[in-house]
Scaffold this motif. Structure first.
Motif, PDB file in Angstrom:
ATOM      1  N   PHE A 250      31.939  54.490  35.680  1.00  0.00           N
ATOM      2  CA  PHE A 250      32.040  53.010  36.374  1.00  0.00           C
ATOM      3  C   PHE A 250      33.599  52.371  36.024  1.00  0.00           C
ATOM      4  O   PHE A 250      33.864  51.030  36.347  1.00  0.00           O
ATOM      5  CB  PHE A 250      31.117  51.877  35.501  1.00  0.00           C
ATOM      6  CG  PHE A 250      31.203  50.819  34.697  1.00  0.00           C
ATOM      7  CD1 PHE A 250      29.927  50.497  35.587  1.00  0.00           C
ATOM      8  CD2 PHE A 250      31.654  50.426  33.945  1.00  0.00           C
ATOM      9  CE1 PHE A 250      29.645  48.946  35.045  1.00  0.00           C
ATOM     10  CE2 PHE A 250      30.942  49.642  33.583  1.00  0.00           C
ATOM     11  CZ  PHE A 250      30.485  48.258  34.457  1.00  0.00           C
ATOM     12  N   GLY A 251      34.341  52.945  34.906  1.00  0.00           N
ATOM     13  CA  GLY A 251      35.359  52.462  33.844  1.00  0.00           C
ATOM     14  C   GLY A 251      37.203  52.220  35.358  1.00  0.00           C
ATOM     15  O   GLY A 251      37.472  51.249  35.517  1.00  0.00           O
ATOM     16  N   GLY A 252      36.763  53.114  35.876  1.00  0.00           N
ATOM     17  CA  GLY A 252      37.652  53.243  37.058  1.00  0.00           C
ATOM     18  C   GLY A 252      37.186  52.300  37.778  1.00  0.00           C
ATOM     19  O   GLY A 252      38.032  51.377  38.615  1.00  0.00           O
ATOM     20  N   ALA A 253      35.928  52.015  38.375  1.00  0.00           N
ATOM     21  CA  ALA A 253      35.294  50.758  39.548  1.00  0.00           C
ATOM     22  C   ALA A 253      35.839  49.920  38.955  1.00  0.00           C
ATOM     23  O   ALA A 253      36.653  48.694  40.110  1.00  0.00           O
ATOM     24  CB  ALA A 253      33.997  51.045  40.249  1.00  0.00           C
ATOM     25  N   VAL A 254      35.247  49.413  38.203  1.00  0.00           N
ATOM     26  CA  VAL A 254      34.866  48.358  37.465  1.00  0.00           C
ATOM     27  C   VAL A 254      36.797  47.559  37.139  1.00  0.00           C
ATOM     28  O   VAL A 254      36.999  46.254  37.345  1.00  0.00           O
ATOM     29  CB  VAL A 254      33.514  47.806  36.542  1.00  0.00           C
ATOM     30  CG1 VAL A 254      34.067  46.530  36.068  1.00  0.00           C
ATOM     31  CG2 VAL A 254      32.534  48.193  37.137  1.00  0.00           C
ATOM     32  N   PHE A 255      36.811  47.707  35.750  1.00  0.00           N
ATOM     33  CA  PHE A 255      38.308  47.575  34.818  1.00  0.00           C
ATOM     34  C   PHE A 255      39.164  47.337  35.422  1.00  0.00           C
ATOM     35  O   PHE A 255      40.360  47.043  34.826  1.00  0.00           O
ATOM     36  CB  PHE A 255      38.348  48.108  34.026  1.00  0.00           C
ATOM     37  CG  PHE A 255      37.346  47.800  32.943  1.00  0.00           C
ATOM     38  CD1 PHE A 255      37.015  46.426  32.227  1.00  0.00           C
ATOM     39  CD2 PHE A 255      35.733  48.676  32.365  1.00  0.00           C
ATOM     40  CE1 PHE A 255      35.645  45.738  31.253  1.00  0.00           C
ATOM     41  CE2 PHE A 255      34.636  48.395  31.592  1.00  0.00           C
ATOM     42  CZ  PHE A 255      35.095  47.233  31.111  1.00  0.00           C
ATOM     43  N   VAL A 256      39.537  48.353  36.404  1.00  0.00           N
ATOM     44  CA  VAL A 256      40.682  48.974  37.547  1.00  0.00           C
ATOM     45  C   VAL A 256      40.747  48.232  39.363  1.00  0.00           C
ATOM     46  O   VAL A 256      41.378  47.518  39.229  1.00  0.00           O
ATOM     47  CB  VAL A 256      41.392  49.892  37.620  1.00  0.00           C
ATOM     48  CG1 VAL A 256      42.804  49.820  37.924  1.00  0.00           C
ATOM     49  CG2 VAL A 256      41.404  50.503  35.712  1.00  0.00           C
ATOM     50  N   ALA A 257      39.908  49.270  39.663  1.00  0.00           N
ATOM     51  CA  ALA A 257      39.577  49.038  41.430  1.00  0.00           C
ATOM     52  C   ALA A 257      39.372  46.984  41.140  1.00  0.00           C
ATOM     53  O   ALA A 257      40.065  47.095  42.153  1.00  0.00           O
ATOM     54  CB  ALA A 257      38.408  50.185  41.536  1.00  0.00           C
ATOM     55  N   LEU A 258      38.349  47.072  40.924  1.00  0.00           N
ATOM     56  CA  LEU A 258      38.035  45.220  41.315  1.00  0.00           C
ATOM     57  C   LEU A 258      38.452  44.524  40.684  1.00  0.00           C
ATOM     58  O   LEU A 258      39.300  43.400  41.150  1.00  0.00           O
ATOM     59  CB  LEU A 258      36.542  45.272  40.256  1.00  0.00           C
ATOM     60  CG  LEU A 258      35.581  44.179  40.646  1.00  0.00           C
ATOM     61  CD1 LEU A 258      35.767  44.116  42.205  1.00  0.00           C
ATOM     62  CD2 LEU A 258      34.071  44.118  40.216  1.00  0.00           C
ATOM     63  N   LEU A 259      39.709  44.778  39.140  1.00  0.00           N
ATOM     64  CA  LEU A 259      39.795  43.844  38.592  1.00  0.00           C
ATOM     65  C   LEU A 259      41.194  43.175  39.691  1.00  0.00           C
ATOM     66  O   LEU A 259      41.780  41.974  39.985  1.00  0.00           O
ATOM     67  CB  LEU A 259      39.769  43.407  37.112  1.00  0.00           C
ATOM     68  CG  LEU A 259      38.263  43.658  36.394  1.00  0.00           C
ATOM     69  CD1 LEU A 259      39.001  43.508  34.852  1.00  0.00           C
ATOM     70  CD2 LEU A 259      37.659  42.803  36.446  1.00  0.00           C
ATOM     71  N   LYS A 260      42.096  44.609  39.635  1.00  0.00           N
ATOM     72  CA  LYS A 260      42.704  44.823  39.785  1.00  0.00           C
ATOM     73  C   LYS A 260      43.261  43.889  41.376  1.00  0.00           C
ATOM     74  O   LYS A 260      43.652  42.923  42.202  1.00  0.00           O
ATOM     75  CB  LYS A 260      43.653  46.019  40.220  1.00  0.00           C
ATOM     76  CG  LYS A 260      44.649  46.009  38.446  1.00  0.00           C
ATOM     77  CD  LYS A 260      45.238  46.873  38.430  1.00  0.00           C
ATOM     78  CE  LYS A 260      45.012  47.417  36.949  1.00  0.00           C
ATOM     79  NZ  LYS A 260      46.268  45.939  36.560  1.00  0.00           N
ATOM     80  N   TYR A 261      42.317  44.632  42.408  1.00  0.00           N
ATOM     81  CA  TYR A 261      41.950  44.167  43.779  1.00  0.00           C
ATOM     82  C   TYR A 261      41.486  42.790  44.032  1.00  0.00           C
ATOM     83  O   TYR A 261      42.249  41.460  44.321  1.00  0.00           O
ATOM     84  CB  TYR A 261      41.501  44.542  44.944  1.00  0.00           C
ATOM     85  CG  TYR A 261      40.722  44.358  45.571  1.00  0.00           C
ATOM     86  CD1 TYR A 261      41.972  44.866  46.866  1.00  0.00           C
ATOM     87  CD2 TYR A 261      40.070  43.504  45.861  1.00  0.00           C
ATOM     88  CE1 TYR A 261      41.739  44.842  48.147  1.00  0.00           C
ATOM     89  CE2 TYR A 261      39.290  43.209  47.446  1.00  0.00           C
ATOM     90  CZ  TYR A 261      40.442  43.173  48.433  1.00  0.00           C
ATOM     91  OH  TYR A 261      39.855  42.998  49.595  1.00  0.00           O
ATOM     92  N   GLY A 262      40.713  42.189  43.185  1.00  0.00           N
ATOM     93  CA  GLY A 262      40.554  40.775  42.714  1.00  0.00           C
ATOM     94  C   GLY A 262      42.161  40.148  42.349  1.00  0.00           C
ATOM     95  O   GLY A 262      41.465  38.932  43.241  1.00  0.00           O
ATOM     96  N   HIS A 263      42.787  40.477  41.679  1.00  0.00           N
ATOM     97  CA  HIS A 263      43.607  39.290  41.506  1.00  0.00           C
ATOM     98  C   HIS A 263      44.865  39.491  42.244  1.00  0.00           C
ATOM     99  O   HIS A 263      45.607  38.340  42.965  1.00  0.00           O
ATOM    100  CB  HIS A 263      44.613  39.737  39.733  1.00  0.00           C
ATOM    101  CG  HIS A 263      45.676  40.350  39.996  1.00  0.00           C
ATOM    102  ND1 HIS A 263      46.147  40.326  39.996  1.00  0.00           N
ATOM    103  CD2 HIS A 263      45.387  41.783  39.296  1.00  0.00           C
ATOM    104  CE1 HIS A 263      47.417  41.540  39.869  1.00  0.00           C
ATOM    105  NE2 HIS A 263      47.303  42.610  39.314  1.00  0.00           N
ATOM    106  N   VAL A 264      44.766  40.747  42.936  1.00  0.00           N
ATOM    107  CA  VAL A 264      45.808  40.835  43.748  1.00  0.00           C
ATOM    108  C   VAL A 264      46.169  39.984  45.174  1.00  0.00           C
ATOM    109  O   VAL A 264      46.559  39.353  45.453  1.00  0.00           O
ATOM    110  CB  VAL A 264      46.862  42.358  44.496  1.00  0.00           C
ATOM    111  CG1 VAL A 264      47.278  42.370  45.550  1.00  0.00           C
ATOM    112  CG2 VAL A 264      47.608  42.776  43.452  1.00  0.00           C
TER     113      VAL A 264
END
Length: 269
Positions: A250-264
């Motif tokens: 959950f931590g890796g998928a939501v707080f990094v993958a989802l957020l960083k993909y979204g902002h890029v």
């Protein structure tokens, strides 16, 4: 995402966030397309190698006059905890907690399916856990005869992880997964081996200093206690492994993958 390929570095000489994202997607797709046996063996190798961190923690606790709560001992324990991660990450073996971010990004980008993600996660995770079990068995059989590790040290390390309520295991696992996902991003952004080594040391040392439940390194830590101490039960082990795993994912998928993909993809550089 229409342009996931590498772009030139920005005016500071650093890789742009879109370039980092493109490299992560390419790397994840490469791993998803590997043969099943290759992924499983790479995961097994990582599970074996990461065990040297918990082993060195037990050695430090055995030889040190201090213990948990003593600042110098805590810092030394966090430092040696990172050894196993250095072996795995710089050795390019597959670690489940890196893929909680890495393998999710091509799914978000529409270049991979949930089935491909589940296949990668499953093979790497099984390899990691089995590798950790084999490492633990080797240590339990061989190390006591060398006289550098005491059974009490193994028990202390394991209890530091399992002696918490179930909610803490999940929330702590989320933070550990968040940090590991961030490490996967930073490692890709870094352009030198020295920088990558320092990043691994800082991020995984933080996990060790905070005693956060990392499902793969912690698998070895708790197995030590399970085999060496009556204070750690099979139920303790299974509760730790399941909640730490879910929290890490959950931590890796939501707080990094989802957020960083979204902002890029929305133009961030």
């Amino acid at each position: 995402m229409s342009d996931s390929g590498p772009n030139p570095a920005d005016s500071t000489g650093q890789r742009t966030s879109r370039d980092v994202l493109g490299s992560l997607i390419d790397s994840a797709l490469h791993e998803m397309n590997r043969e099943r046996s290759g992924l499983l063996l790479s995961g097994l190798s990582a599970g074996l190698d990461i065990g040297f961190g918990p082993l060195m923690m037990a050695v430090v606790l055995t030889l040190s006059e201090g213990g948990f709560g003593d600042l110098s001992t805590e810092l030394l324990l966090a430092s040696v905890y990172s050894i196993g991660f250095m072996f795995v990450i710089l050795g390019r073996s597959e670690l489940f907690t890196e893929h909680t971010t890495l393998a999710v990004i091509p799914v978000l980008d529409g270049q991979a399916s949930i089935r491909q993600l589940a296949r990668l996660w499953g093979l790497v995770y099984v390899g990691n856990v089995v590798g950790g079990l084999l490492f633990t068995l080797l240590v339990v059989l061989l190390m006591p005869g060398l006289g550098v590790v005491s059974p009490g040290a193994f028990e202390t390390i394991a209890l530091k992880l399992v002696d918490h309520d179930l909610g803490w295991l999940f929330v702590g696992g989320v933070f550990a997964g968040w940090l590991m996902g961030l490490l996967a991003w930073l490692i890709t952004a870094a352009q030198e081996t020295t920088s990558r080594l320092l990043l691994v040391f800082i991020v995984t040392g933080t996990i060790g200093l905070l005693h956060l439940p990392h499902s793969i390194a912690g698998n070895v830590e708790v197995l030590f206690g399970l085999f060496m101490s009556p204070a750690v039960s099979l139920v303790d082990y299974l509760a730790f492994l399941s909640l730490a795993t879910v929290g890490n994912a959950f931590g890796g998928a939501v707080f990094v993958a989802l957020l960083k993909y979204g902002h890029v993809v929305r133009g961030g550089n």
